[in-house]
Motif scaffolding. Structure first.
Motif, mmCIF file in Angstrom:
data_model
loop_
_atom_site.group_PDB
_atom_site.id
_atom_site.type_symbol
_atom_site.label_atom_id
_atom_site.label_comp_id
_atom_site.label_asym_id
_atom_site.label_seq_id
_atom_site.Cartn_x
_atom_site.Cartn_y
_atom_site.Cartn_z
ATOM 1 N N UNK A 295 -1.733 -7.247 6.900
ATOM 2 C CA UNK A 295 -2.103 -7.417 5.547
ATOM 3 C C UNK A 295 -3.563 -7.891 5.674
ATOM 4 N N UNK A 296 -3.923 -8.928 6.431
ATOM 5 C CA UNK A 296 -5.378 -9.373 6.613
ATOM 6 C C UNK A 296 -6.273 -8.341 7.208
ATOM 7 N N UNK A 297 -5.944 -7.593 7.892
ATOM 8 C CA UNK A 297 -6.731 -6.310 8.616
ATOM 9 C C UNK A 297 -6.781 -5.404 7.523
ATOM 10 N N UNK A 298 -5.861 -5.059 6.697
ATOM 11 C CA UNK A 298 -5.893 -3.921 5.577
ATOM 12 C C UNK A 298 -7.126 -4.507 4.716
ATOM 13 N N UNK A 299 -6.757 -5.709 4.307
ATOM 14 C CA UNK A 299 -7.585 -6.476 3.010
ATOM 15 C C UNK A 299 -9.236 -6.472 3.814
ATOM 16 N N UNK A 300 -9.430 -6.850 5.066
ATOM 17 C CA UNK A 300 -10.730 -6.581 5.442
ATOM 18 C C UNK A 300 -11.376 -5.374 5.682
ATOM 19 N N UNK A 301 -10.694 -4.369 5.997
ATOM 20 C CA UNK A 301 -10.945 -3.187 6.191
ATOM 21 C C UNK A 301 -11.541 -2.433 4.702
ATOM 22 N N UNK A 302 -10.776 -2.773 3.657
ATOM 23 C CA UNK A 302 -11.175 -2.488 2.294
ATOM 24 C C UNK A 302 -12.163 -2.924 1.721
ATOM 25 N N UNK A 303 -12.414 -4.342 2.140
ATOM 26 C CA UNK A 303 -13.625 -5.313 2.082
ATOM 27 C C UNK A 303 -14.643 -4.799 2.688
ATOM 28 N N UNK A 304 -14.822 -4.109 3.742
ATOM 29 C CA UNK A 304 -16.133 -3.694 4.600
ATOM 30 C C UNK A 304 -16.719 -2.545 3.793
ATOM 31 N N UNK A 305 -15.945 -1.862 3.200
ATOM 32 C CA UNK A 305 -16.610 -0.753 2.576
ATOM 33 C C UNK A 305 -16.066 -1.040 1.059
#
Lengths: 302, 147
Positions: free
Chosen positions: B107-117
């Motif tokens: 969940x955290x990784x998915x949020x970070x990935x979206x946050x990055x772009x």
């Protein structure tokens, strides 16, 4: 002497009464010509009814994922205050499943709770809701179920203590609780509300969990969709009438969105037994979810 | 008079202490965390559905909330917090803690990935929800008991 006569009379009356009970409550069949006139099944509509009815929730093997859910091998244990029911195999296997059943036999089971051998079925199979289904939808569903994979699994027998293991007694239950009348009279005659009423009260069988039951396991229809203690265990099944301070605060759009995505208006995710129901509802055309929402906004608040 | 003020002060302090203790309970902390995520989801969904105008700051803040909660969340399940405070945590959390942590990490990784772009418009926010949303149900279905 007089006492003996009286007792004898009572025994005779009792025997007549018991005979009358069995006669009046004998398992019913739908007139055969009903199904003969049904025509070829429409498989696309059959699939739609399959998801409206949520067959997989009970009849897929417990824990089955994705495509495996279409194998209706049975086996789910359904706990109740009357004992534990085990959902049977309804895959098209000729011996373990219902592959050899005729449309009439399937229709009798669905709408009258009468099994293939003319026995009463237990209302854990929600025929008391399915009794409202149209001949066309039952026919289409029958056709669709035939297209699914076969399974040779044989589910365990129901585990019911006396007296609930006496199938004959179910005739009395049906006499009290099996009918195809509308659950509520609605002021609105809108097509979408009527469609919702059909889906919720018939194939969707929402009231089977969302309406409280009396001591005999019949639905308290004056508390239609008012929720109640969870018959399967701890907790409560929610009230889904437009009650103030409760479900009434959900807009029709909230309900549609919940059934589609599984998120409540607070963005909590769907839980409990509703998880599999929601997944089925998400497979329906949007207009069906909108119809369900319109109906739930139209029923009396409890 | 002084005694009464003192008594009132003591009573107030006790009340305050009580409140602090309750808020510190892990069951309450994690419930509040989930509510924060729910609020963040709601903010994003409002934009995705077109009910609210696109606002980059809100999108960023919402995703950041999710990322932060995802990282801290699995630490809120110490021994002794299995029951109480109307917790809906399933005993399975403690039985398979590694999997539970892995789900939170994803969940955290998915949020970070979206946050990055950072999603730049309504449609992109909708697509991002399609990535992040299934994490909620995926974890709740296994580890949350709905009562």
């Amino acid at each position: 002497m007089a006492l003996k006569k009286l007792l004898g009379g009572l025994v005779v009356l009792g025997a007549i009464g018991a005979g009358g009970f069995v006669f009046i409550t004998a398992p019913e069949r739908v007139p055969a010509e009903t199904w003969a006139s049904a025509g070829e099944p429409d498989l696309a509509n059959g699939e739609r009814i399959f998801y409206a009815g949520g067959c997989v929730s009970c009849h897929a093997a417990p824990g089955a994922a994705d495509e495996q859910k279409l194998v209706l091998a049975g086996g789910l244990a359904l706990k109740s205050p009357f004992g534990t029911f085990h959902a049977p195999n309804i895959s098209p296997d000729e011996t373990a499943g219902i592959g050899a059943w005729t449309l009439a036999e399937f229709g009798d089971a669905m709408t009258r709770g009468t099994g293939r051998d003319g026995e009463h079925l237990y209302p854990s199979f929600p025929y008391a809701s399915y009794a409202r289904m149209t001949v066309k939808d039952v026919t289409d569903l029958y056709g669709y179920l035939k297209t699914l994979p076969k399974s040779t699994n044989v589910a365990p027998e129901h585990e019911l203590p006396f007296p609930f293991n006496i199938r004959l007694a179910l005739g009395g239950w049906k006499f009290l609780y099996l009918n195809d009348a509308p659950r509520v009279e609605l002021a609105s005659a809108e097509e979408t509300v009527k469609r919702g009423q059909y889906l919720v009260e018939g194939p969707g069988h929402c009231g089977e969990c969302h309406t409280p039951r009396d001591m005999l396991g019949g639905l308290k229809t004056d508390q239609w969709l008012a929720g109640g203690p969870n018959p399967e265990g701890e907790g409560r099944v929610p009230n889904i009438t437009p009650a103030e301070g409760g479900f009434g605060s959900w807009s029709a759009g909230d309900i549609v969105s919940y059934l589609e995505t599984g998120f409540t208006p607070d963005f909590d995710s769907v839980g409990g037994a509703m998880v599999s129901v929601q997944k089925n509802m998400a497979r329906l055309p949007k207009e069906d979810r909108e119809a369900i929402a319109a109906y739930l906004k139209a029923v009396p608040a409890r | 008079m002084k005694l009464r003020i003192l008594a009132a002060a003591v009573a107030l302090a006790a009340l305050g202490a009580g409140a602090v203790v309750a808020a510190d309970e892990p069951q309450v902390v994690r419930q509040d965390m989930m509510k924060k995520v729910g609020g963040a989801m709601g903010a994003l969904a409002g934009i995705a559905k077109g009910e609210k105008p696109y606002d980059a700051e809100i999108v960023k803040a919402s995703l950041t909330t999710m990322s932060e909660v995802a990282k801290a969340f699995p630490d809120q399940f110490p021994a002794g917090s299995e029951t109480g405070h109307e917790t809906e945590a399933s005993p399975k959390i403690w039985e398979t803690m590694d999997d539970f942590k892995a789900k939170a990490a994803k969940f955290g990784t998915d949020a970070d990935t979206v946050l990055a772009t950072l999603p730049a418009d309504q449609a992109a926010v909708g697509a991002a929800l399609g990535v992040i949303g299934p994490n909620c149900a995926g974890c709740h279905e296994v580890y949350r008991v709905k009562k």
